[in-house]
Design a protein around this motif. Sequence first.
Motif, PDB file in Angstrom:
ATOM      1  N   ILE A 203       0.716  21.405 -62.997  1.00 13.70           N
ATOM      2  CA  ILE A 203      -0.531  21.392 -63.768  1.00 13.70           C
ATOM      3  C   ILE A 203      -0.333  20.609 -65.063  1.00 13.70           C
ATOM      4  O   ILE A 203      -1.255  19.955 -65.556  1.00 13.70           O
ATOM      5  CB  ILE A 203      -1.063  22.824 -64.037  1.00 13.70           C
ATOM      6  N   ASN A 204       0.901  20.615 -65.603  1.00 13.65           N
ATOM      7  CA  ASN A 204       1.175  19.783 -66.774  1.00 13.65           C
ATOM      8  C   ASN A 204       1.015  18.299 -66.436  1.00 13.65           C
ATOM      9  O   ASN A 204       0.482  17.515 -67.227  1.00 13.65           O
ATOM     10  CB  ASN A 204       2.593  20.037 -67.302  1.00 13.65           C
ATOM     11  N   LYS A 205       1.495  17.913 -65.250  1.00 12.05           N
ATOM     12  CA  LYS A 205       1.360  16.521 -64.811  1.00 12.05           C
ATOM     13  C   LYS A 205      -0.109  16.166 -64.587  1.00 12.05           C
ATOM     14  O   LYS A 205      -0.574  15.096 -65.010  1.00 12.05           O
ATOM     15  CB  LYS A 205       2.175  16.301 -63.529  1.00 12.05           C
ATOM     16  N   VAL A 206      -0.854  17.058 -63.943  1.00 10.66           N
ATOM     17  CA  VAL A 206      -2.292  16.823 -63.717  1.00 10.66           C
ATOM     18  C   VAL A 206      -3.010  16.655 -65.053  1.00 10.66           C
ATOM     19  O   VAL A 206      -3.858  15.769 -65.210  1.00 10.66           O
ATOM     20  CB  VAL A 206      -2.908  17.991 -62.913  1.00 10.66           C
ATOM     21  N   PHE A 207      -2.652  17.498 -66.018  1.00 11.70           N
ATOM     22  CA  PHE A 207      -3.288  17.436 -67.340  1.00 11.70           C
ATOM     23  C   PHE A 207      -3.023  16.093 -68.009  1.00 11.70           C
ATOM     24  O   PHE A 207      -3.937  15.459 -68.544  1.00 11.70           O
ATOM     25  CB  PHE A 207      -2.788  18.584 -68.218  1.00 11.70           C
ATOM     26  N   SER A 208      -1.766  15.630 -67.978  1.00 11.38           N
ATOM     27  CA  SER A 208      -1.445  14.358 -68.621  1.00 11.38           C
ATOM     28  C   SER A 208      -2.125  13.191 -67.909  1.00 11.38           C
ATOM     29  O   SER A 208      -2.575  12.235 -68.551  1.00 11.38           O
ATOM     30  CB  SER A 208       0.075  14.145 -68.680  1.00 11.38           C
ATOM     31  N   MET A 209      -2.252  13.285 -66.579  1.00  9.34           N
ATOM     32  CA  MET A 209      -2.923  12.233 -65.818  1.00  9.34           C
ATOM     33  C   MET A 209      -4.424  12.202 -66.108  1.00  9.34           C
ATOM     34  O   MET A 209      -5.063  11.159 -66.011  1.00  9.34           O
ATOM     35  CB  MET A 209      -2.701  12.447 -64.316  1.00  9.34           C
ATOM     36  N   SER A 210      -4.977  13.356 -66.476  1.00 13.08           N
ATOM     37  CA  SER A 210      -6.433  13.449 -66.684  1.00 13.08           C
ATOM     38  C   SER A 210      -6.880  12.833 -68.001  1.00 13.08           C
ATOM     39  O   SER A 210      -8.085  12.631 -68.217  1.00 13.08           O
ATOM     40  CB  SER A 210      -6.870  14.915 -66.659  1.00 13.08           C
ATOM     41  N   MET A 239       2.912   8.121 -55.062  1.00  8.04           N
ATOM     42  CA  MET A 239       3.995   7.671 -55.939  1.00  8.04           C
ATOM     43  C   MET A 239       3.649   6.328 -56.577  1.00  8.04           C
ATOM     44  O   MET A 239       3.838   6.127 -57.780  1.00  8.04           O
ATOM     45  CB  MET A 239       5.299   7.553 -55.137  1.00  8.04           C
ATOM     46  N   THR A 240       3.136   5.417 -55.768  1.00 11.62           N
ATOM     47  CA  THR A 240       2.828   4.065 -56.255  1.00 11.62           C
ATOM     48  C   THR A 240       1.620   4.071 -57.192  1.00 11.62           C
ATOM     49  O   THR A 240       1.675   3.513 -58.296  1.00 11.62           O
ATOM     50  CB  THR A 240       2.544   3.121 -55.062  1.00 11.62           C
ATOM     51  N   LYS A 241       0.553   4.719 -56.763  1.00  8.54           N
ATOM     52  CA  LYS A 241      -0.703   4.688 -57.528  1.00  8.54           C
ATOM     53  C   LYS A 241      -0.599   5.424 -58.851  1.00  8.54           C
ATOM     54  O   LYS A 241      -1.161   5.010 -59.867  1.00  8.54           O
ATOM     55  CB  LYS A 241      -1.839   5.281 -56.685  1.00  8.54           C
ATOM     56  N   HIS A 242       0.131   6.553 -58.850  1.00  9.88           N
ATOM     57  CA  HIS A 242       0.166   7.395 -60.055  1.00  9.88           C
ATOM     58  C   HIS A 242       1.541   7.445 -60.729  1.00  9.88           C
ATOM     59  O   HIS A 242       1.752   8.265 -61.625  1.00  9.88           O
ATOM     60  CB  HIS A 242      -0.289   8.817 -59.708  1.00  9.88           C
ATOM     61  N   ASN A 243       2.459   6.578 -60.277  1.00  8.56           N
ATOM     62  CA  ASN A 243       3.794   6.492 -60.884  1.00  8.56           C
ATOM     63  C   ASN A 243       4.488   7.856 -60.905  1.00  8.56           C
ATOM     64  O   ASN A 243       4.948   8.337 -61.954  1.00  8.56           O
ATOM     65  CB  ASN A 243       3.685   5.919 -62.308  1.00  8.56           C
ATOM     66  N   LEU A 244       4.551   8.502 -59.744  1.00  8.34           N
ATOM     67  CA  LEU A 244       5.131   9.838 -59.615  1.00  8.34           C
ATOM     68  C   LEU A 244       6.478   9.789 -58.909  1.00  8.34           C
ATOM     69  O   LEU A 244       6.706   8.945 -58.042  1.00  8.34           O
ATOM     70  CB  LEU A 244       4.193  10.745 -58.809  1.00  8.34           C
ATOM     71  N   ARG A 245       7.370  10.711 -59.278  1.00  7.66           N
ATOM     72  CA  ARG A 245       8.593  10.911 -58.503  1.00  7.66           C
ATOM     73  C   ARG A 245       8.213  11.526 -57.160  1.00  7.66           C
ATOM     74  O   ARG A 245       7.204  12.238 -57.044  1.00  7.66           O
ATOM     75  CB  ARG A 245       9.546  11.871 -59.224  1.00  7.66           C
ATOM     76  N   GLU A 246       9.061  11.319 -56.161  1.00  6.49           N
ATOM     77  CA  GLU A 246       8.772  11.866 -54.832  1.00  6.49           C
ATOM     78  C   GLU A 246       8.668  13.388 -54.862  1.00  6.49           C
ATOM     79  O   GLU A 246       7.810  13.980 -54.215  1.00  6.49           O
ATOM     80  CB  GLU A 246       9.848  11.443 -53.828  1.00  6.49           C
ATOM     81  N   ASP A 247       9.558  14.043 -55.649  1.00  6.85           N
ATOM     82  CA  ASP A 247       9.549  15.507 -55.669  1.00  6.85           C
ATOM     83  C   ASP A 247       8.364  16.078 -56.438  1.00  6.85           C
ATOM     84  O   ASP A 247       8.168  17.290 -56.474  1.00  6.85           O
ATOM     85  CB  ASP A 247      10.867  16.056 -56.239  1.00  6.85           C
ATOM     86  N   ARG A 248       7.570  15.227 -57.067  1.00  2.00           N
ATOM     87  CA  ARG A 248       6.296  15.657 -57.658  1.00  2.00           C
ATOM     88  C   ARG A 248       5.141  15.265 -56.738  1.00  2.00           C
ATOM     89  O   ARG A 248       4.215  16.045 -56.515  1.00  2.00           O
ATOM     90  CB  ARG A 248       6.106  15.014 -59.038  1.00  2.00           C
ATOM     91  N   ALA A 249       5.233  14.070 -56.162  1.00  2.00           N
ATOM     92  CA  ALA A 249       4.137  13.550 -55.339  1.00  2.00           C
ATOM     93  C   ALA A 249       3.882  14.394 -54.091  1.00  2.00           C
ATOM     94  O   ALA A 249       2.738  14.529 -53.651  1.00  2.00           O
ATOM     95  CB  ALA A 249       4.441  12.101 -54.935  1.00  2.00           C
ATOM     96  N   ASP A 250       4.942  14.981 -53.530  1.00  2.00           N
ATOM     97  CA  ASP A 250       4.736  15.721 -52.275  1.00  2.00           C
ATOM     98  C   ASP A 250       4.179  17.134 -52.493  1.00  2.00           C
ATOM     99  O   ASP A 250       3.593  17.723 -51.585  1.00  2.00           O
ATOM    100  CB  ASP A 250       6.026  15.766 -51.434  1.00  2.00           C
TER     101      ASP A 250
END
Length: 295
Positions: A203-210, A239-250
């Motif tokens: 949710i921290n990642k979602v918040f920063s992306m928002s 991963m590509t679109k949002h610049n995420l690590r694999e262990d976050r993207a999945d």
Amino acid sequence: MKIAAIDIGSNAARLLINEVKINNKKPEFIKLNLLRIPLRLGMDVFTLGKIGEEREKMVIDSMKIFSDLMKIYKVEHYRACATSAMRDAANGQEIIKQVRDASGINIEIISGDEEATLIYENHVAEGLDKEFAYLYIDVGGGSTELTFYENGKMIYEKSFNIGTIRLLNNLVTVDNWKEMKEEISNNISSKKPIVAIGSGGNINKVFSMSKTKDGKAMTLSHLKKMHKEFHDLTVDERMTKHNLREDRADVLVHALKIFNHVMTWADINRIFVPKISVADGLIHNIYSQLHDKKD
């Protein structure tokens, strides 16, 4: 005073080191370091019932690093807690002994209710508007902790075996969801409007992306929109679109699913994300206990 917290979750292990300074007779918690290692213990435990050899070695090596860092920072007090995956692992106690022998770190396995209480230790709601009731939602790899807070008091807390790693491995049943829905329906209600407080890496990642400003809330409709977008993408595309690590993207899509369900069932349409965690709660817990001893 320097305090450290180690949180060994189902998805990752974190070491948080804080310095506590007294400012106007109140403690100020200054972050000195935060290290996250994606151990993904739940990938073994929730499918095999134990932690496999490769991840066992990762745990021991990670704790050695954490121990060395605490020495470098001259940490005076620490607490190390393991949650859902280590609770469920048949060889959990054996690994805890190996960690203690190799690094000197003593790991406690805590219950889901204790985990929920540690989130509450952050006392975030105490600084928020008393015209509202608050539901803390902490989503981890192995479990989700709910803590309901109203009029300065904890009214309800419950841990559910619904987490992102369990969902990733198709290990959450219809009955698991049904139990959560019924618990929320029976226990989360107030004459005041209820808002959510979210915690956990996802949710921290979602918040920063928002791009939402700190202190402002995200809406349930925004979370639903993000869930649909992520659901429609492959892990590589996320991963590509949002610049995420694999262990976050999945796992991000699964975290969004949990938050969406909880907020919908509790009739909540706004969520604050104040960057709190079990590790932060541990830091506050350690400080409170030391302070109480002095008194």
